[in-house]
Write a protein that holds these residues in place. Structure first.
Motif, short mmCIF file in Angstrom:
data_model
loop_
_atom_site.label_atom_id
_atom_site.label_comp_id
_atom_site.label_asym_id
_atom_site.label_seq_id
_atom_site.Cartn_x
_atom_site.Cartn_y
_atom_site.Cartn_z
N UNK A 276 0.84 -1.21 0.00
CA UNK A 276 0.00 0.00 0.00
C UNK A 276 0.87 1.25 0.00
N UNK A 277 1.88 1.27 0.87
CA UNK A 277 2.74 2.45 1.01
C UNK A 277 3.51 2.72 -0.28
N UNK A 278 4.04 1.69 -0.90
CA UNK A 278 4.83 1.88 -2.12
C UNK A 278 4.02 2.58 -3.20
N UNK A 279 2.82 2.05 -3.46
CA UNK A 279 2.02 2.62 -4.56
C UNK A 279 1.39 3.94 -4.17
N UNK A 280 0.99 4.10 -2.92
CA UNK A 280 0.50 5.40 -2.46
C UNK A 280 1.61 6.44 -2.54
N UNK A 281 2.81 6.04 -2.13
CA UNK A 281 3.96 6.93 -2.14
C UNK A 281 4.31 7.38 -3.56
N UNK A 282 4.30 6.45 -4.48
CA UNK A 282 4.57 6.81 -5.88
C UNK A 282 3.50 7.74 -6.42
N UNK A 283 2.27 7.52 -5.98
CA UNK A 283 1.18 8.40 -6.39
C UNK A 283 1.38 9.83 -5.91
N UNK A 284 1.88 9.98 -4.70
CA UNK A 284 2.13 11.32 -4.15
C UNK A 284 3.25 12.03 -4.89
N UNK A 285 4.08 11.29 -5.61
CA UNK A 285 5.18 11.89 -6.36
C UNK A 285 4.78 12.28 -7.77
#
Length: 276
Positions: free
Chosen positions: A112-121
Motif C-alpha cells: 500500500x505504502x509503495x504505490x500510495x507513495x509513488x502516487x504522491x510523487x
C-alpha cells in the motif's frame, strides 16, 4: 446516540494518546541513543549536511498535527464497527494465526505504502501532498510523521481499509496485531529517517537484504525519485525504482573497507583504460 458519542470520544482519546506516546518514545529514544553514541553515529552519517533548528521545529510540529489527524481518521473504524461492517477477532490467541496476521499486515502495508507513495510523487500531486515531507532533505528521527494534512490522511487510511477488507472476506484480525503493527510501523519509520545508518555492514548482501535500511530511505529524501518502499526493497527492485548507487552508498555509510578498496581498484582500472 449517546453511546456512539462516548465510543467515539473514548476511541479518539485512546488513539491520540497511543499515537503521541509511540512517536515521542520512538523518536526521542533514537535521538538520545545517537547523541550518546556521537562518535559512532558521526562516522555513520549518510549525508554531510545536517538538519538545523528550523528543520526540527517543522518536523515536530507537523508530526504532532499528524498524530491528531490519525486520531480523527481512525474514527471511521469506530463507525464501521458500530454498523457491523468491521469485526475483530476476540477470545484466546492462536499463536500461529497471530503470527500469520502480523506478517500479512506488514506485507500488505508495504505494498500500500509503495504505490500510495509513488502516487504522491506524481507532478499534479506532489506540491500539495508530499512536498512538506521532502522539506526534510536531511531527515531526523523527528521527521517520521512530518506530513501534510492530505498525506497524513492517506497514511492513516490503510488500517480502516485493511480491516474492512478482512471483515468482508470473513477473516477478522486480533486487536493486539493492530497494536503491535502500529508500534512496528513507527519504529521502522523513525529508523528510516535517522540520518545515520543503523544496520550492520554486510546487511544489503546478507539473508535479510530485502529489508530496507536507513540509507535506502535517506536516498529517497536526498534524490527524490527512487526508493519508495517502506519495509522491503522488493517493490523498488521489481518496478526499477531502486537508486542505482544504493549498495555503494550503504557500504560507504557503514565504513565497509573492502567495498571502498574494491571501488578504488575499479576507479584505477577505468583511469588506466582511459589513459591507454
Amino acid at each position: 446516540m449517546d453511546s456512539l458519542y462516548q465510543m467515539i470520544s473514548e476511541h479518539f482519546a485512546g488513539v491520540f494518546t497511543f499515537g503521541l506516546g509511540r512517536y515521542l518514545i520512538a523518536a526521542g529514544l533514537l535521538s538520545l541513543i545517537l547523541w550518546l553514541a556521537k562518535n559512532w553515529s558521526d562516522n555513520r552519517r549518510i549525508q554531510n549536511r545536517r538538519a538545523g533548528v528550523r528543520d526540527y521545529r517543522r518536523e515536530i510540529s507537523s508530526s504532532l498535527r499528524t498524530v491528531f489527524i490519525f486520531g480523527l481518521t481512525s474514527l471511521t473504524t469506530v463507525v464501521m464497527i458500530k454498523f457491523g461492517w468491521v469485526s475483530k477477532l476476540d477470545g484466546p490467541i492462536n499463536g500461529w494465526l497471530f503470527g500469520v496476521q502480523f506478517v500479512a499486515i506488514i506485507v500488505a502495508h508495504d505494498a500500500y505504502f509503495y504505490w500510495m507513495h509513488r502516487g504522491l510523487h506524481l507532478k499534479k500531486m506532489f506540491k500539495f501532498s508530499h512536498l512538506h515531507h521532502h522539506q526534510s532533505r536531511t531527515p531526523t528521527p523527528w521527521a517520521a510523521y512530518s506530513f501534510s494534512p492530505f498525506e497524513a490522511v492517506t497514511e492513516a487510511a490503510f488500517v480502516p481499509i485493511y480491516l474492512l477488507f478482512l471483515s468482508v472476506i470473513g477473516a477478522p484480525i486480533y486487536g493486539l496485531v493492530i497494536a503491535l503493527f502500529l508500534v512496528h510501523m513507527i519504529v521502522r519509520n523513525v529508523m528510516g529517517h535517522a540520518g545515520v545508518e543503523l544496520f550492520p555492514a554486510g546487511w544489503t548482501r546478507g539473508p535479510f537484504r530485502w529489508m530496507t535500511t536507513t540509507t535506502h530511505h535517506d536516498l529517497h529524501h536526498s534524490h527524490g525519485n527512487s526508493n519508495f518502499g517502506l519495509y522491503f526493497t522488493w517493490w523498488d527492485r521489481w518496478m526499477g525504482t531502486e537508486h542505482p548507487e544504493y549498495l555503494a552508498k550503504f557500504d560507504l555509510a557503514v565504513g565497509n573497507r573492502d567495498a571502498k578498496i574494491l571501488g578504488g581498484e575499479k576507479a584505477a582500472v577505468l583511469s588506466a583504460d582511459r589513459a591507454g
